[in-house]
Design a protein around this motif. Sequence first.
Motif, PDB file in Angstrom:
ATOM      1  N   PHE A 103       9.402   5.795  -9.856  1.00 26.16           N
ATOM      2  CA  PHE A 103      10.317   5.949  -8.726  1.00 26.16           C
ATOM      3  C   PHE A 103      11.067   4.653  -8.487  1.00 26.16           C
ATOM      4  O   PHE A 103      10.718   3.612  -9.057  1.00 26.16           O
ATOM      5  CB  PHE A 103       9.577   6.414  -7.468  1.00 26.16           C
ATOM      6  N   GLU A 104      12.091   4.753  -7.651  1.00 25.50           N
ATOM      7  CA  GLU A 104      12.913   3.572  -7.393  1.00 25.50           C
ATOM      8  C   GLU A 104      12.777   3.128  -5.947  1.00 25.50           C
ATOM      9  O   GLU A 104      12.728   3.959  -5.051  1.00 25.50           O
ATOM     10  CB  GLU A 104      14.379   3.895  -7.706  1.00 25.50           C
TER      11      GLU A 104
ATOM     12  N   THR B 195       8.082  12.351  -7.667  1.00 27.85           N
ATOM     13  CA  THR B 195       7.342  13.282  -8.507  1.00 27.85           C
ATOM     14  C   THR B 195       6.289  12.479  -9.269  1.00 27.85           C
ATOM     15  O   THR B 195       6.438  11.275  -9.457  1.00 27.85           O
ATOM     16  CB  THR B 195       8.268  13.978  -9.518  1.00 27.85           C
ATOM     17  N   ALA B 196       5.241  13.158  -9.689  1.00 27.00           N
ATOM     18  CA  ALA B 196       4.180  12.489 -10.443  1.00 27.00           C
ATOM     19  C   ALA B 196       3.578  13.495 -11.417  1.00 27.00           C
ATOM     20  O   ALA B 196       3.858  14.691 -11.342  1.00 27.00           O
ATOM     21  CB  ALA B 196       3.115  11.960  -9.488  1.00 27.00           C
TER      22      ALA B 196
ATOM     23  N   VAL C 127       3.516  17.237 -10.221  1.00 28.24           N
ATOM     24  CA  VAL C 127       3.329  17.423  -8.782  1.00 28.24           C
ATOM     25  C   VAL C 127       4.360  16.616  -7.981  1.00 28.24           C
ATOM     26  O   VAL C 127       5.069  15.770  -8.528  1.00 28.24           O
ATOM     27  CB  VAL C 127       1.907  16.980  -8.329  1.00 28.24           C
ATOM     28  N   ASN C 128       4.414  16.906  -6.688  1.00 29.79           N
ATOM     29  CA  ASN C 128       5.252  16.149  -5.765  1.00 29.79           C
ATOM     30  C   ASN C 128       4.358  15.351  -4.826  1.00 29.79           C
ATOM     31  O   ASN C 128       3.345  15.868  -4.357  1.00 29.79           O
ATOM     32  CB  ASN C 128       6.128  17.096  -4.949  1.00 29.79           C
ATOM     33  N   VAL C 129       4.763  14.125  -4.584  1.00 28.51           N
ATOM     34  CA  VAL C 129       3.975  13.241  -3.718  1.00 28.51           C
ATOM     35  C   VAL C 129       4.867  12.726  -2.590  1.00 28.51           C
ATOM     36  O   VAL C 129       6.045  12.422  -2.800  1.00 28.51           O
ATOM     37  CB  VAL C 129       3.414  12.040  -4.526  1.00 28.51           C
TER      38      VAL C 129
ATOM     39  N   THR D 115       0.834  -1.210   0.000  1.00 30.00           N
ATOM     40  CA  THR D 115       0.000   0.000   0.000  1.00 30.00           C
ATOM     41  C   THR D 115       0.861   1.248   0.000  1.00 30.00           C
ATOM     42  O   THR D 115       2.018   1.227   0.424  1.00 30.00           O
ATOM     43  CB  THR D 115      -0.924   0.056   1.247  1.00 30.00           C
ATOM     44  N   PHE D 116       0.278   2.317  -0.496  1.00 25.51           N
ATOM     45  CA  PHE D 116       0.893   3.635  -0.381  1.00 25.51           C
ATOM     46  C   PHE D 116      -0.182   4.607   0.071  1.00 25.51           C
ATOM     47  O   PHE D 116      -1.243   4.701  -0.542  1.00 25.51           O
ATOM     48  CB  PHE D 116       1.485   4.087  -1.719  1.00 25.51           C
ATOM     49  N   LYS D 117       0.084   5.293   1.167  1.00 22.52           N
ATOM     50  CA  LYS D 117      -0.848   6.315   1.652  1.00 22.52           C
ATOM     51  C   LYS D 117      -0.072   7.612   1.780  1.00 22.52           C
ATOM     52  O   LYS D 117       0.931   7.678   2.493  1.00 22.52           O
ATOM     53  CB  LYS D 117      -1.423   5.913   3.020  1.00 22.52           C
ATOM     54  N   GLY D 118      -0.528   8.619   1.058  1.00 22.75           N
ATOM     55  CA  GLY D 118       0.218   9.871   1.099  1.00 22.75           C
ATOM     56  C   GLY D 118      -0.590  11.044   0.616  1.00 22.75           C
ATOM     57  O   GLY D 118      -1.817  11.040   0.623  1.00 22.75           O
ATOM     58  N   LYS D 119       0.143  12.057   0.154  1.00 21.23           N
ATOM     59  CA  LYS D 119      -0.491  13.324  -0.187  1.00 21.23           C
ATOM     60  C   LYS D 119       0.224  13.946  -1.382  1.00 21.23           C
ATOM     61  O   LYS D 119       1.455  13.865  -1.484  1.00 21.23           O
ATOM     62  CB  LYS D 119      -0.342  14.246   1.030  1.00 21.23           C
ATOM     63  N   ILE D 120      -0.559  14.564  -2.243  1.00 21.82           N
ATOM     64  CA  ILE D 120       0.027  15.408  -3.276  1.00 21.82           C
ATOM     65  C   ILE D 120       0.355  16.722  -2.580  1.00 21.82           C
ATOM     66  O   ILE D 120      -0.542  17.429  -2.115  1.00 21.82           O
ATOM     67  CB  ILE D 120      -0.951  15.635  -4.447  1.00 21.82           C
TER      68      ILE D 120
END
Lengths: 135, 184
Positions: B148-149, B132-133, B114-116, B93-98
């Motif tokens: 991303f890596e 970045t996205a 954008v940056n995440v 899972t990934f939980k985050g914010k722009i």
Amino acid sequence: MKKWIFLILAIGLVAGLAIGYYMYNEPLEGMDSQEAEITISAKDLYASFDTDEANANATFLGKVVEVSGEIQTISDTEEGQPSILLDAGGMMGGVICRLDQGITGSFSVGQNITFRGECTGKLMDVELARCVPVE
Amino acid sequence: MKKILFLIALATVSVTSLSAQKYFTRDGMISFSASTPLETIEPTNKGATAVIDAATGVVEFAVLIKGFIFEKALMQEHFNENYLQSGKYPKATFKGKIVDAESIKWTKNGTYPVNVKGIMTLHGVSKEIKTTATIQVSGGRIIATSNFELPLSDYEISIPSVVADKISKTAKVKVEVALAELKR
């Protein structure tokens, strides 16, 4: 005599390498040629995951499952195969069958159908990968 | 009594308007490459779930590890049983914010870099990542992409030395999801 032994060993070695190479590169086995380990309705499969996910994971994860239900939605991804959601009577989710590469057929909402695929777990829906329709 | 009814009506309206600003998919594509010159390892998963909340910029992704399809059966088996232990840890899972979500005009066609930032959970290990996205708004749909890596060692994924030369120590992850407005 020595020549014979050498020849047999050489043939054995080549055969061994060939088998090893074949096994290493063997592609995924299609669901067409696999027997279902579990046969279940979409409703029961979803209910198992909804009530006790850890227990359902232990039972279904990685297993070849044959699941029957009514088609609720069909989503056509831009590149590749459609994903077919089977109604499980729940508000939040159902059983989603992701068709294997090269599998075609005509499917319509409301149709009753059975798919065979590998159960990969539950996100919102219970997921089946590499599905083929079962006659 | 009337007051209560009014409050209920108001609550219903505000919930509806909030949920209208969410975008969702259950058919997102996530792939990665751990290829080396000796071996091509590029599995794909087309069943990622993604939710983007336009109002807050909060993003949530989830993917089933067993849903990654490899070309070679043996590779998929090793990936699941030995490296990712998908029986024990079935999801990532990934939980985050722009971070710069206010720069996006969600109702106007356009492309926004954008940056995440958020928490990636994989193989039972949670770690903060930044990337970045690109958010592309197109006819009411959202197409979100990111590359991303992930260093395998960050997530305690160990590769036996016998095959160490064949598998990259860093997975190059590619995310490509098309989201539609969530309707209730």
